[in-house]
Design a protein around this motif. Structure first.
Motif, PDB file in Angstrom:
ATOM      1  N   LEU A   8     -12.021  -2.315  -8.553  1.00 22.84           N
ATOM      2  CA  LEU A   8     -11.061  -1.331  -8.048  1.00 22.84           C
ATOM      3  C   LEU A   8      -9.714  -1.955  -7.686  1.00 22.84           C
ATOM      4  N   GLU A   9      -9.603  -3.273  -7.814  1.00 23.55           N
ATOM      5  CA  GLU A   9      -8.375  -3.945  -7.385  1.00 23.55           C
ATOM      6  C   GLU A   9      -7.135  -3.323  -8.029  1.00 23.55           C
ATOM      7  N   ARG A  10      -7.235  -3.040  -9.341  1.00 25.16           N
ATOM      8  CA  ARG A  10      -6.079  -2.457 -10.030  1.00 25.16           C
ATOM      9  C   ARG A  10      -5.698  -1.123  -9.392  1.00 25.16           C
ATOM     10  N   TYR A  11      -6.708  -0.310  -9.047  1.00 27.46           N
ATOM     11  CA  TYR A  11      -6.424   0.989  -8.442  1.00 27.46           C
ATOM     12  C   TYR A  11      -5.784   0.830  -7.061  1.00 27.46           C
ATOM     13  N   PHE A  12      -6.255  -0.161  -6.287  1.00 31.27           N
ATOM     14  CA  PHE A  12      -5.642  -0.405  -4.979  1.00 31.27           C
ATOM     15  C   PHE A  12      -4.186  -0.847  -5.132  1.00 31.27           C
ATOM     16  N   GLU A  13      -3.909  -1.668  -6.135  1.00 26.71           N
ATOM     17  CA  GLU A  13      -2.526  -2.097  -6.390  1.00 26.71           C
ATOM     18  C   GLU A  13      -1.656  -0.909  -6.778  1.00 26.71           C
ATOM     19  N   GLU A  14      -2.180  -0.047  -7.644  1.00 30.81           N
ATOM     20  CA  GLU A  14      -1.424   1.134  -8.067  1.00 30.81           C
ATOM     21  C   GLU A  14      -1.178   2.058  -6.876  1.00 30.81           C
ATOM     22  N   LEU A  15      -2.193   2.263  -6.065  1.00 32.64           N
ATOM     23  CA  LEU A  15      -2.077   3.142  -4.913  1.00 32.64           C
ATOM     24  C   LEU A  15      -1.063   2.615  -3.903  1.00 32.64           C
ATOM     25  N   ALA A  16      -1.031   1.305  -3.714  1.00 32.64           N
ATOM     26  CA  ALA A  16      -0.140   0.704  -2.712  1.00 32.64           C
ATOM     27  C   ALA A  16       1.320   0.720  -3.147  1.00 32.64           C
ATOM     28  N   ASP A  17       1.586   0.983  -4.421  1.00 35.19           N
ATOM     29  CA  ASP A  17       2.953   1.025  -4.933  1.00 35.19           C
ATOM     30  C   ASP A  17       3.534   2.416  -4.678  1.00 35.19           C
ATOM     31  N   PRO A  18       4.507   2.531  -3.757  1.00 36.80           N
ATOM     32  CA  PRO A  18       5.029   3.854  -3.423  1.00 36.80           C
ATOM     33  C   PRO A  18       5.738   4.538  -4.602  1.00 36.80           C
ATOM     34  N   ASP A  19       6.122   3.769  -5.611  1.00 36.41           N
ATOM     35  CA  ASP A  19       6.839   4.332  -6.749  1.00 36.41           C
ATOM     36  C   ASP A  19       5.954   4.605  -7.960  1.00 36.41           C
ATOM     37  N   TYR A  20       4.669   4.264  -7.872  1.00 38.94           N
ATOM     38  CA  TYR A  20       3.779   4.438  -9.015  1.00 38.94           C
ATOM     39  C   TYR A  20       3.418   5.916  -9.162  1.00 38.94           C
TER      40      TYR A  20
ATOM     41  N   THR B  96     -15.523  -3.415   8.338  1.00 38.49           N
ATOM     42  CA  THR B  96     -16.237  -4.656   8.024  1.00 38.49           C
ATOM     43  C   THR B  96     -16.719  -4.605   6.579  1.00 38.49           C
ATOM     44  N   LEU B  97     -17.230  -3.448   6.175  1.00 41.54           N
ATOM     45  CA  LEU B  97     -17.763  -3.288   4.820  1.00 41.54           C
ATOM     46  C   LEU B  97     -16.657  -3.097   3.779  1.00 41.54           C
ATOM     47  N   GLU B  98     -15.582  -2.387   4.147  1.00 41.42           N
ATOM     48  CA  GLU B  98     -14.473  -2.103   3.226  1.00 41.42           C
ATOM     49  C   GLU B  98     -13.152  -2.150   3.997  1.00 41.42           C
ATOM     50  N   PRO B  99     -12.562  -3.358   4.106  1.00 39.79           N
ATOM     51  CA  PRO B  99     -11.335  -3.522   4.887  1.00 39.79           C
ATOM     52  C   PRO B  99     -10.147  -2.726   4.348  1.00 39.79           C
ATOM     53  N   ARG B 100     -10.237  -2.245   3.115  1.00 41.71           N
ATOM     54  CA  ARG B 100      -9.131  -1.492   2.511  1.00 41.71           C
ATOM     55  C   ARG B 100      -9.281   0.017   2.702  1.00 41.71           C
ATOM     56  N   HIS B 101     -10.157   0.443   3.596  1.00 46.58           N
ATOM     57  CA  HIS B 101     -10.408   1.872   3.783  1.00 46.58           C
ATOM     58  C   HIS B 101      -9.277   2.481   4.614  1.00 46.58           C
TER      59      HIS B 101
ATOM     60  N   ALA C  68      -2.605   0.513  13.580  1.00 45.76           N
ATOM     61  CA  ALA C  68      -3.624   1.063  12.689  1.00 45.76           C
ATOM     62  C   ALA C  68      -2.984   1.965  11.632  1.00 45.76           C
ATOM     63  N   PHE C  69      -2.035   2.812  12.051  1.00 44.94           N
ATOM     64  CA  PHE C  69      -1.357   3.677  11.086  1.00 44.94           C
ATOM     65  C   PHE C  69      -0.564   2.853  10.063  1.00 44.94           C
ATOM     66  N   ARG C  70       0.094   1.813  10.528  1.00 43.42           N
ATOM     67  CA  ARG C  70       0.860   0.965   9.593  1.00 43.42           C
ATOM     68  C   ARG C  70      -0.064   0.274   8.588  1.00 43.42           C
ATOM     69  N   ALA C  71      -1.222  -0.190   9.048  1.00 44.70           N
ATOM     70  CA  ALA C  71      -2.180  -0.835   8.144  1.00 44.70           C
ATOM     71  C   ALA C  71      -2.682   0.167   7.107  1.00 44.70           C
ATOM     72  N   SER C  72      -2.945   1.398   7.529  1.00 43.56           N
ATOM     73  CA  SER C  72      -3.385   2.444   6.608  1.00 43.56           C
ATOM     74  C   SER C  72      -2.291   2.752   5.593  1.00 43.56           C
ATOM     75  N   PHE C  73      -1.069   2.874   6.077  1.00 44.06           N
ATOM     76  CA  PHE C  73       0.060   3.234   5.216  1.00 44.06           C
ATOM     77  C   PHE C  73       0.370   2.134   4.205  1.00 44.06           C
ATOM     78  N   ALA C  74       0.154   0.881   4.592  1.00 43.23           N
ATOM     79  CA  ALA C  74       0.383  -0.227   3.650  1.00 43.23           C
ATOM     80  C   ALA C  74      -0.581  -0.137   2.463  1.00 43.23           C
ATOM     81  N   LEU C  75      -1.787   0.335   2.715  1.00 41.43           N
ATOM     82  CA  LEU C  75      -2.785   0.485   1.652  1.00 41.43           C
ATOM     83  C   LEU C  75      -2.530   1.730   0.812  1.00 41.43           C
ATOM     84  N   ASN C  76      -2.069   2.794   1.460  1.00 41.33           N
ATOM     85  CA  ASN C  76      -1.825   4.065   0.770  1.00 41.33           C
ATOM     86  C   ASN C  76      -0.568   4.711   1.355  1.00 41.33           C
ATOM     87  N   PRO C  77       0.605   4.423   0.758  1.00 46.42           N
ATOM     88  CA  PRO C  77       1.861   4.958   1.274  1.00 46.42           C
ATOM     89  C   PRO C  77       2.121   6.413   0.875  1.00 46.42           C
TER      90      PRO C  77
END
Length: 170
Positions: free
Chosen positions: A16-28, A112-117, A140-149
């Motif tokens: 899923l790494e590619r999907y996480f990278e795509e999701l984290a890109d605010p312009d994608y 613990t199980l999925e730090p990117r949640h 916490a909100f900033r960490a969430s937003f960094a993963l999914n802007p």
């Protein structure tokens, strides 16, 4: 069963790494598909029985029957302790029932199980904000937003808390 569930859950989130990278890109432009693919992978425990418990818990939550939701989701977390989405769903049910302590404990397990949640991080932010722990909520909100802007509610919460905290710093 825990070992099997863990191996299966890991297999579901592997690649899923590619999907996480795509999701984290605010312009994608394809971010919604990436988010959907991640959510779909997260929702699969690898066991039809466990998937059914998740669905029953989510259905009860949608109906506002928090006790039934917690009951189904506790059965799920008991039988599939390495399935992050089971813990996340139960954290949501606990939050909806106003049980912040148990919700925070389940969120800790999710992370613990999925730090990117990003959903668990946003939920943690909501709880901390409700508790008046604004600095921690903002983190916490900033960490969430960094993963999914692409989360407007999280973006709004960050802006509100930054304004509030800037006002108290003066």
């Amino acid at each position: 069963m825990g070992t099997l569930a863990h191996g299966t859950a890991q297999a579901e989130t592997a690649g899923l790494e590619r999907y996480f990278e795509e999701l984290a890109d605010p312009d994608y432009e394809g971010w919604a598909r990436a988010e959907s693919d991640i959510r779909r992978a997260w929702s699969r425990s690898g066991s039809p029985g466990m998937d059914l418990l998740l669905k029953r818990g989510q259905d009860a939550l949608d109906e506002g029957d928090y006790d039934a939701a917690i009951e189904h989701l506790t059965a799920l977390t008991d039988h599939a302790p390495d399935f992050a989405e089971g813990w996340n769903a139960r954290a949501t049910a606990y939050f909806a029932a106003g049980l912040y302590g148990p919700s925070m404990a389940d969120i800790a397990r999710v992370l613990t199980l999925e730090p990117r949640h990003w959903g668990a991080l946003a939920g943690l932010g909501m709880i901390l904000d409700e508790m008046g722990r604004e600095d921690e909520a903002l983190d916490a909100f900033r960490a969430s937003f960094a993963l999914n802007p692409h989360q407007q509610d999280v973006k709004d919460a960050i802006a509100r808390l930054e304004t509030t905290l800037a006002g108290t710093a003066i």
